[in-house]
Design an enzyme around this catalytic site. Sequence first.
Site, PDB file in Angstrom:
ATOM      1  N   ALA A  12     -57.287   4.835   5.806  1.00 29.90           N
ATOM      2  CA  ALA A  12     -58.147   5.931   6.279  1.00 29.90           C
ATOM      3  C   ALA A  12     -58.406   5.869   7.782  1.00 29.90           C
ATOM      4  CB  ALA A  12     -59.473   5.903   5.511  1.00 29.90           C
ATOM      5  N   ALA A  14     -56.203   6.250  10.286  1.00 28.73           N
ATOM      6  CA  ALA A  14     -55.256   6.980  11.154  1.00 28.73           C
ATOM      7  C   ALA A  14     -54.543   8.060  10.353  1.00 28.73           C
ATOM      8  CB  ALA A  14     -54.230   6.016  11.744  1.00 28.73           C
ATOM      9  N   ARG A  37     -58.712  -1.618  10.446  1.00 32.61           N
ATOM     10  CA  ARG A  37     -59.374  -1.448  11.752  1.00 32.61           C
ATOM     11  C   ARG A  37     -60.781  -0.878  11.598  1.00 32.61           C
ATOM     12  NH1 ARG A  37     -54.725   1.814  14.720  1.00 32.61           N
ATOM     13  NH2 ARG A  37     -54.417   2.430  12.553  1.00 32.61           N
ATOM     14  N   ASP A  62     -57.233  -5.551   3.911  1.00 33.91           N
ATOM     15  CA  ASP A  62     -55.768  -5.541   3.966  1.00 33.91           C
ATOM     16  C   ASP A  62     -55.288  -5.435   2.522  1.00 33.91           C
ATOM     17  OD1 ASP A  62     -53.048  -6.183   4.064  1.00 33.91           O
ATOM     18  OD2 ASP A  62     -53.328  -7.473   5.814  1.00 33.91           O
ATOM     19  N   ASN A  89     -52.614   5.838   0.132  1.00 31.17           N
ATOM     20  CA  ASN A  89     -51.969   6.316   1.356  1.00 31.17           C
ATOM     21  C   ASN A  89     -51.548   5.186   2.295  1.00 31.17           C
ATOM     22  OD1 ASN A  89     -51.573   8.316   3.702  1.00 31.17           O
ATOM     23  ND2 ASN A  89     -53.281   7.075   4.451  1.00 31.17           N
ATOM     24  N   TYR A 155     -37.448   0.350   3.740  1.00 30.79           N
ATOM     25  CA  TYR A 155     -38.524   1.364   3.679  1.00 30.79           C
ATOM     26  C   TYR A 155     -38.209   2.365   2.568  1.00 30.79           C
ATOM     27  CZ  TYR A 155     -41.738   5.144   4.857  1.00 30.79           C
ATOM     28  OH  TYR A 155     -42.709   6.122   4.783  1.00 30.79           O
ATOM     29  N   GLU A 191     -49.330   7.806  13.756  1.00 35.68           N
ATOM     30  CA  GLU A 191     -48.996   6.507  14.366  1.00 35.68           C
ATOM     31  C   GLU A 191     -47.772   5.880  13.690  1.00 35.68           C
ATOM     32  OE1 GLU A 191     -52.458   3.972  14.332  1.00 35.68           O
ATOM     33  OE2 GLU A 191     -53.688   5.445  15.386  1.00 35.68           O
TER      34      GLU A 191
HETATM   35  P1  NDP Z   1     -50.320   5.907  10.284  1.00 41.25           P
HETATM   36  O1  NDP Z   1     -49.645   4.702  10.864  1.00 41.25           O
HETATM   37  O2  NDP Z   1     -50.913   6.897  11.213  1.00 41.25           O
HETATM   38  O3  NDP Z   1     -51.437   5.443   9.236  1.00 41.25           O
HETATM   39  C1  NDP Z   1     -51.188   4.395   8.326  1.00 41.25           C
HETATM   40  C2  NDP Z   1     -52.489   3.941   7.710  1.00 41.25           C
HETATM   41  O4  NDP Z   1     -52.214   2.869   6.787  1.00 41.25           O
HETATM   42  C3  NDP Z   1     -53.464   3.403   8.734  1.00 41.25           C
HETATM   43  O5  NDP Z   1     -54.760   3.844   8.410  1.00 41.25           O
HETATM   44  C4  NDP Z   1     -53.375   1.901   8.560  1.00 41.25           C
HETATM   45  O6  NDP Z   1     -54.636   1.321   8.868  1.00 41.25           O
HETATM   46  C5  NDP Z   1     -53.106   1.802   7.058  1.00 41.25           C
HETATM   47  N1  NDP Z   1     -52.514   0.532   6.688  1.00 41.25           N
HETATM   48  C6  NDP Z   1     -51.290   0.036   7.017  1.00 41.25           C
HETATM   49  N2  NDP Z   1     -51.134  -1.191   6.513  1.00 41.25           N
HETATM   50  C7  NDP Z   1     -52.282  -1.496   5.837  1.00 41.25           C
HETATM   51  C8  NDP Z   1     -52.733  -2.629   5.105  1.00 41.25           C
HETATM   52  N3  NDP Z   1     -51.968  -3.717   4.966  1.00 41.25           N
HETATM   53  N4  NDP Z   1     -53.957  -2.590   4.526  1.00 41.25           N
HETATM   54  C9  NDP Z   1     -54.734  -1.481   4.668  1.00 41.25           C
HETATM   55  N5  NDP Z   1     -54.375  -0.394   5.350  1.00 41.25           N
HETATM   56  C10 NDP Z   1     -53.157  -0.401   5.933  1.00 41.25           C
HETATM   57  O7  NDP Z   1     -49.211   6.597   9.361  1.00 41.25           O
HETATM   58  P2  NDP Z   1     -49.249   7.880   8.399  1.00 41.25           P
HETATM   59  O8  NDP Z   1     -50.587   8.474   8.342  1.00 41.25           O
HETATM   60  O9  NDP Z   1     -48.102   8.709   8.766  1.00 41.25           O
HETATM   61  O10 NDP Z   1     -48.889   7.152   7.020  1.00 41.25           O
HETATM   62  C11 NDP Z   1     -49.645   7.303   5.828  1.00 41.25           C
HETATM   63  C12 NDP Z   1     -48.690   7.236   4.657  1.00 41.25           C
HETATM   64  O11 NDP Z   1     -47.790   8.321   4.730  1.00 41.25           O
HETATM   65  C13 NDP Z   1     -47.825   5.973   4.603  1.00 41.25           C
HETATM   66  O12 NDP Z   1     -47.757   5.531   3.270  1.00 41.25           O
HETATM   67  C14 NDP Z   1     -46.461   6.467   5.077  1.00 41.25           C
HETATM   68  O13 NDP Z   1     -45.411   5.684   4.567  1.00 41.25           O
HETATM   69  C15 NDP Z   1     -46.475   7.851   4.517  1.00 41.25           C
HETATM   70  N6  NDP Z   1     -45.537   8.791   5.133  1.00 41.25           N
HETATM   71  C16 NDP Z   1     -45.586   9.060   6.466  1.00 41.25           C
HETATM   72  C17 NDP Z   1     -44.698   9.960   7.023  1.00 41.25           C
HETATM   73  C18 NDP Z   1     -44.638  10.247   8.468  1.00 41.25           C
HETATM   74  O14 NDP Z   1     -43.606  10.801   8.937  1.00 41.25           O
HETATM   75  N7  NDP Z   1     -45.678   9.959   9.241  1.00 41.25           N
HETATM   76  C19 NDP Z   1     -43.728  10.678   6.174  1.00 41.25           C
HETATM   77  C20 NDP Z   1     -43.745  10.282   4.800  1.00 41.25           C
HETATM   78  C21 NDP Z   1     -44.634   9.409   4.305  1.00 41.25           C
HETATM   79  P3  NDP Z   1     -54.911  -0.076   9.614  1.00 41.25           P
HETATM   80  O15 NDP Z   1     -53.779  -0.312  10.555  1.00 41.25           O
HETATM   81  O16 NDP Z   1     -56.228   0.146  10.283  1.00 41.25           O
HETATM   82  O17 NDP Z   1     -55.000  -1.079   8.507  1.00 41.25           O
HETATM   83  C1  8X3 Z   2     -41.518   8.776   6.714  1.00 41.00           C
HETATM   84  C2  8X3 Z   2     -40.492   9.842   6.885  1.00 41.00           C
HETATM   85  O1  8X3 Z   2     -38.044  10.342   7.322  1.00 41.00           O
HETATM   86  O2  8X3 Z   2     -39.068   8.523   8.602  1.00 41.00           O
HETATM   87  O3  8X3 Z   2     -41.661   8.370   5.410  1.00 41.00           O
HETATM   88  O4  8X3 Z   2     -38.570   8.224   6.296  1.00 41.00           O
HETATM   89  S1  8X3 Z   2     -38.990   9.170   7.279  1.00 41.00           S
END
Ligand code: NDP
Ligand code: 8X3
Length: 255
Positions: A12, A14, A37, A62, A89, A155, A191
């Site tokens: 939550a 980012a 964070r 985590d 998420n 991934y 991010e």
């Molecule tokens: P961001 O990097 O912006 O956000 C990722 C979030 O996951 C952050 O809040 C981070 O928080 C949290 N996170 C990562 N690792 C951990 C951990 N070990 N424990 C708890 N929290 C964790 O990326 P997105 O918002 O884009 O990603 C969200 C989801 O969407 C992911 O599952 C990603 O795979 C998926 N996704 C993203 C796409 C894209 O193109 N952006 C496309 C398809 C799917 P913190 O670092 O504070 O722990």
């Molecule tokens: C994130 C989208 O296309 O980088 O899941 O795999 S992609």
Amino acid sequence: MSTKRIACITGASAGIGVATAHILAANEFDLLLIARREDKLALLADTLYKQYNCNSLIRILDVRNRLDVTQTIEQLPEGWKGIEVLINNAGLASGLAPIEKGDIDDWDVMIDTNVKGLLYVTRNVTPLMIANGKGHIINIGSIAGKEVYANGNVYCATKHAVDALNKAMRIDLAQYPIKVTAIHPGAVETEFSIVRFHGDAERAKTVYTGFENLVAQDIAEAIWFALSRPPHININELTIMPTAQPIASVIHRKA
Ligand code: NDP
Ligand code: 8X3
């Protein structure tokens, strides 16, 4: 304690998690916000209270740490145990390399977060939903869970696992009745790529140049669509792509 419905959002701090928090707060949910964070979660909680009168409980967690996940859920204040919606998420890509050159630490981080972390949270939250006689789990997968692309190997494998778990959870949980939905996005500017490229923001920016990528709000709106269907309708999954990205490995960019 307020009488609003409760949703738990992992990741939550980012991107898609923040946009989802806003849309749920605007629709009268109180929120259990999970990430590592603390400063980002505290700021979000403050904003949600001011904008929507939304009560948030933040937990610095985590999701890879099995014991911490169990303790966090077990030790929730009683009033917060009525979690009705779980947004799985939290997740990431770490690295982009061919299989013979991949960094095994990157692989461990992705498998531990995207698959095992999602399972730990789900395993601890579903008994609460069953006790409450209702629930809806939204699993954030990816187009990488439907297709594979060069150098995306591990991934893609983790997101294929999320796709399989989404289908499996639905079979196991429909009897309670708990809904289960996967949202599979293509390229969303968050991010995500900065994390994938280990902090290289310049390289991350190139992922989103020359075409109109998705933004986190697009995905939050799809999540809300799934959550707001009537009780007899379950959205099994939605794949949502930028128009310029017809498949995972093709993006039409303007010069
Ligand atoms: P961001 O990097 O912006 O956000 C990722 C979030 O996951 C952050 O809040 C981070 O928080 C949290 N996170 C990562 N690792 C951990 C951990 N070990 N424990 C708890 N929290 C964790 O990326 P997105 O918002 O884009 O990603 C969200 C989801 O969407 C992911 O599952 C990603 O795979 C998926 N996704 C993203 C796409 C894209 O193109 N952006 C496309 C398809 C799917 P913190 O670092 O504070 O722990
Ligand atoms: C994130 C989208 O296309 O980088 O899941 O795999 S992609």
